[in-house]
Write a protein that holds these residues in place. Structure first.
Motif, PDB file in Angstrom:
ATOM      1  N   PRO A 184     -47.504  86.160 -40.508  1.00 51.42           N
ATOM      2  CA  PRO A 184     -46.351  87.034 -40.748  1.00 51.42           C
ATOM      3  C   PRO A 184     -46.427  87.725 -42.097  1.00 51.42           C
ATOM      4  O   PRO A 184     -46.958  87.170 -43.071  1.00 51.42           O
ATOM      5  N   HIS A 185     -45.923  88.935 -42.171  1.00 47.70           N
ATOM      6  CA  HIS A 185     -45.807  89.643 -43.434  1.00 47.70           C
ATOM      7  C   HIS A 185     -44.539  90.480 -43.415  1.00 47.70           C
ATOM      8  O   HIS A 185     -43.923  90.698 -42.367  1.00 47.70           O
ATOM      9  N   ILE A 186     -44.137  90.944 -44.574  1.00 49.87           N
ATOM     10  CA  ILE A 186     -42.890  91.684 -44.718  1.00 49.87           C
ATOM     11  C   ILE A 186     -43.066  93.119 -44.228  1.00 49.87           C
ATOM     12  O   ILE A 186     -44.054  93.784 -44.565  1.00 49.87           O
ATOM     13  N   ALA A 187     -42.115  93.600 -43.451  1.00 53.34           N
ATOM     14  CA  ALA A 187     -42.181  94.962 -42.925  1.00 53.34           C
ATOM     15  C   ALA A 187     -42.062  95.979 -44.058  1.00 53.34           C
ATOM     16  O   ALA A 187     -41.370  95.748 -45.055  1.00 53.34           O
ATOM     17  N   ASP A 188     -42.747  97.108 -43.908  1.00 51.43           N
ATOM     18  CA  ASP A 188     -42.777  98.131 -44.951  1.00 51.43           C
ATOM     19  C   ASP A 188     -41.399  98.722 -45.236  1.00 51.43           C
ATOM     20  O   ASP A 188     -41.168  99.250 -46.323  1.00 51.43           O
ATOM     21  N   ARG A 189     -40.497  98.646 -44.280  1.00 55.03           N
ATOM     22  CA  ARG A 189     -39.209  99.330 -44.423  1.00 55.03           C
ATOM     23  C   ARG A 189     -38.371  98.801 -45.589  1.00 55.03           C
ATOM     24  O   ARG A 189     -37.411  99.444 -46.021  1.00 55.03           O
ATOM     25  N   HIS A 190     -38.735  97.641 -46.137  1.00 55.64           N
ATOM     26  CA  HIS A 190     -37.950  97.055 -47.219  1.00 55.64           C
ATOM     27  C   HIS A 190     -38.290  97.637 -48.587  1.00 55.64           C
ATOM     28  O   HIS A 190     -37.662  97.270 -49.584  1.00 55.64           O
ATOM     29  N   ASP A 247     -40.845  99.112 -51.969  1.00 57.99           N
ATOM     30  CA  ASP A 247     -41.891  98.636 -52.866  1.00 57.99           C
ATOM     31  C   ASP A 247     -41.586  97.265 -53.454  1.00 57.99           C
ATOM     32  O   ASP A 247     -42.489  96.439 -53.614  1.00 57.99           O
ATOM     33  N   GLU A 248     -40.339  97.030 -53.808  1.00 58.37           N
ATOM     34  CA  GLU A 248     -39.981  95.758 -54.444  1.00 58.37           C
ATOM     35  C   GLU A 248     -40.331  94.580 -53.543  1.00 58.37           C
ATOM     36  O   GLU A 248     -40.857  93.562 -53.997  1.00 58.37           O
ATOM     37  N   ALA A 249     -40.052  94.728 -52.255  1.00 59.79           N
ATOM     38  CA  ALA A 249     -40.349  93.653 -51.311  1.00 59.79           C
ATOM     39  C   ALA A 249     -41.809  93.650 -50.889  1.00 59.79           C
ATOM     40  O   ALA A 249     -42.399  92.579 -50.696  1.00 59.79           O
ATOM     41  N   SER A 250     -42.409  94.830 -50.754  1.00 59.28           N
ATOM     42  CA  SER A 250     -43.783  94.901 -50.242  1.00 59.28           C
ATOM     43  C   SER A 250     -44.795  94.297 -51.198  1.00 59.28           C
ATOM     44  O   SER A 250     -45.890  93.903 -50.775  1.00 59.28           O
ATOM     45  N   ARG A 251     -44.468  94.209 -52.477  1.00 53.82           N
ATOM     46  CA  ARG A 251     -45.404  93.613 -53.429  1.00 53.82           C
ATOM     47  C   ARG A 251     -45.458  92.094 -53.299  1.00 53.82           C
ATOM     48  O   ARG A 251     -46.366  91.446 -53.826  1.00 53.82           O
ATOM     49  N   LEU A 252     -44.488  91.496 -52.585  1.00 55.35           N
ATOM     50  CA  LEU A 252     -44.444  90.048 -52.443  1.00 55.35           C
ATOM     51  C   LEU A 252     -45.462  89.568 -51.416  1.00 55.35           C
ATOM     52  O   LEU A 252     -45.646  90.185 -50.376  1.00 55.35           O
ATOM     53  N   SER A 253     -46.116  88.469 -51.732  1.00 58.73           N
ATOM     54  CA  SER A 253     -46.976  87.780 -50.782  1.00 58.73           C
ATOM     55  C   SER A 253     -46.415  86.381 -50.583  1.00 58.73           C
ATOM     56  O   SER A 253     -45.977  85.749 -51.543  1.00 58.73           O
ATOM     57  N   PHE A 254     -46.427  85.911 -49.334  1.00 57.98           N
ATOM     58  CA  PHE A 254     -45.933  84.566 -49.090  1.00 57.98           C
ATOM     59  C   PHE A 254     -46.734  83.922 -47.970  1.00 57.98           C
ATOM     60  O   PHE A 254     -47.375  84.589 -47.167  1.00 57.98           O
ATOM     61  N   ASN A 255     -46.696  82.605 -47.958  1.00 56.05           N
ATOM     62  CA  ASN A 255     -47.342  81.845 -46.903  1.00 56.05           C
ATOM     63  C   ASN A 255     -46.567  80.553 -46.702  1.00 56.05           C
ATOM     64  O   ASN A 255     -46.014  80.007 -47.658  1.00 56.05           O
ATOM     65  N   ILE A 256     -46.511  80.083 -45.460  1.00 51.17           N
ATOM     66  CA  ILE A 256     -45.701  78.919 -45.117  1.00 51.17           C
ATOM     67  C   ILE A 256     -46.546  77.906 -44.348  1.00 51.17           C
ATOM     68  O   ILE A 256     -47.391  78.273 -43.529  1.00 51.17           O
TER      69      ILE A 256
END
Length: 286
Positions: free
Chosen positions: A112-118, A120-129
Motif C-alpha cells: 500500500p502507498h498513499i494516493a497522490d490526491r493528498h 506534496d506534504e503527504a506524498s513525501r511520507l513513506s510507511f510500512n506495516i
C-alpha cells in the motif's frame, strides 16, 4: 511463514519489558518528520481500550468494514481494525489530512502507498506495516524506502527445511552450526531482516530470498550480502533489530544512500490519540 510463527500467549506476557516516557500526542502533531528521522509505532492491540476500538471503526471506509467482518477469529478482526485505524491516525500526525480521509492504493506487489490526491506534504511520507500475534508495527519516514517486520517467536523448534528453501547458503550453514537451543532465535534474526529488506525493496516475497543474506560478524553488527543478480548497492541500506517484548522480534530496514544513519524513535500507541516513547535497545545494527 507468519502462521508458523504464531502462538497464543496471555495478555500479561505481551507487556513490553521497557520503561516508557509518556508524551502528549502533540509531540509529533504538526511537526512532521524530517529526512533524518524514522518513527516506529507499536500497538499491542489486545491492550487497546474499547473507546479507541470504536473510534477506529468509525474511521474505516465501507470496503475496510466489509473486510474486517469477514475474519472468522476475533483476534484477526481486532488486529485488522487496529492496523487500519492506526495507519490512518498515525499518518495524520505528519500531514494535514483527516484520519478518515486517507486513500491508499496498492502497487503490483500488493504494497500500500498513499494516493497522490493528498498533495506534496503527504506524498513525501513513506510507511510500512507488519503485524503478528499480539503486536502491530508501523514505520514512518520521509522520502526514503523503508521496510519493517515483526514476528512472534514460537516455542516450538523451527524446521530447518524452511531455512533450506528460503535462506542463502551461508545462512543455512551458520544456522546448522549454532547450538540447538539458540537456533530458534537465530532463525528469526535472519527471517525478520530478510523480510524487512524485501519490503524496503518494494518487492515483498517475490524477491528470491536465497539470493541475499545477512552476516553477524560479531557484537551488534549486521551486514547485508547480495547476489549481483539483484542489482543492488548493499551499502545504501541500514538495519536495526530489537525485541519489543521477550516474545517479539522486530527488524527495520531503510535506504539512506550516502547519508548518515537516521535517528530511530520507537513509540507505543496507548490509545487512539495518545502514545509513549519506548527506550528500547537495538540488539543489532549496521
Amino acid at each position: 511463514m507468519k502462521q508458523e510463527a504464531r502462538i497464543d500467549r496471555s495478555t500479561a506476557e505481551l507487556e513490553p519489558a521497557v520503561d516508557e516516557r509518556a508524551v502528549d500526542k502533540r509531540a509529533v502533531d504538526g511537526q512532521g518528520i524530517d529526512e533524518h528521522g524514522i518513527d516506529v509505532w507499536l500497538a499491542f492491540y489486545d491492550q487497546i481500550d474499547e473507546a479507541s476500538l470504536s473510534g477506529f471503526m468509525e474511521l474505516l471506509n465501507p470496503d475496510e468494514r466489509r473486510r474486517q467482518v469477514r475474519f472468522q477469529l476475533q483476534d484477526d478482526r481486532k488486529r485488522y481494525l487496529v492496523t487500519r485505524g492506526m495507519a490512518r491516525t498515525v499518518l495524520s500526525r505528519y500531514a494535514n489530512v483527516l484520519p478518515e480521509d486517507w486513500t491508499f492504493l496498492a502497487d503490483a506487489f500488493g504494497r500500500p502507498h498513499i494516493a497522490d490526491r493528498h498533495g506534496d506534504e503527504a506524498s513525501r511520507l513513506s510507511f510500512n506495516i507488519s503485524h503478528t500475534r499480539g503486536l502491530i508495527a508501523m514505520a514512518v519516514t520521509s522520502r526514503r524506502a523503508i521496510g519493517v517486520d515483526v514476528e512472534h517467536i514460537a516455542v516450538r523448534q523451527v524446521s530447518m527445511g524452511i531455512a533450506e528453501r528460503h535462506f542463502a547458503a551461508e545462512e543455512i550453514d551458520a544456522l546448522a552450526r549454532i547450538p540447538e537451543h539458540r537456533r530458534q532465535d537465530r532463525f528469526f534474526e535472519y527471517w525478520t531482516f530478510k523480510e524487512a529488506y524485501a519490503k524496503a525493496r518494494g518487492l515483498g516475497l517475490s524477491i528470491p530470498l536465497e539470493k541475499f543474506g545477512f552476516q553477524f560478524p560479531g557484537g551488534p553488527v549486521v551486514r547485508l550480502v547480495a547476489d549481483p543478480a539483484l542489482d543492488d548497492n548493499v551499502n545504501r541500506w541500514r538495519f536495526w533489530q530489537c525485541r519489543p517484548t521477550h516474545d517479539h522480534l522486530l527488524a527495520l530496514c531503510a535506504d539512506v544512500g550516502e547519508d548518515a544513519a537516521p535517528r530511530v524513535t520507537i513509540r507505543r500507541l496507548t490509545t487512539s490519540s495518545a502514545h509513549a516513547v519506548l527506550d528500547l535497545e537495538f540488539l543489532k545494527t549496521s
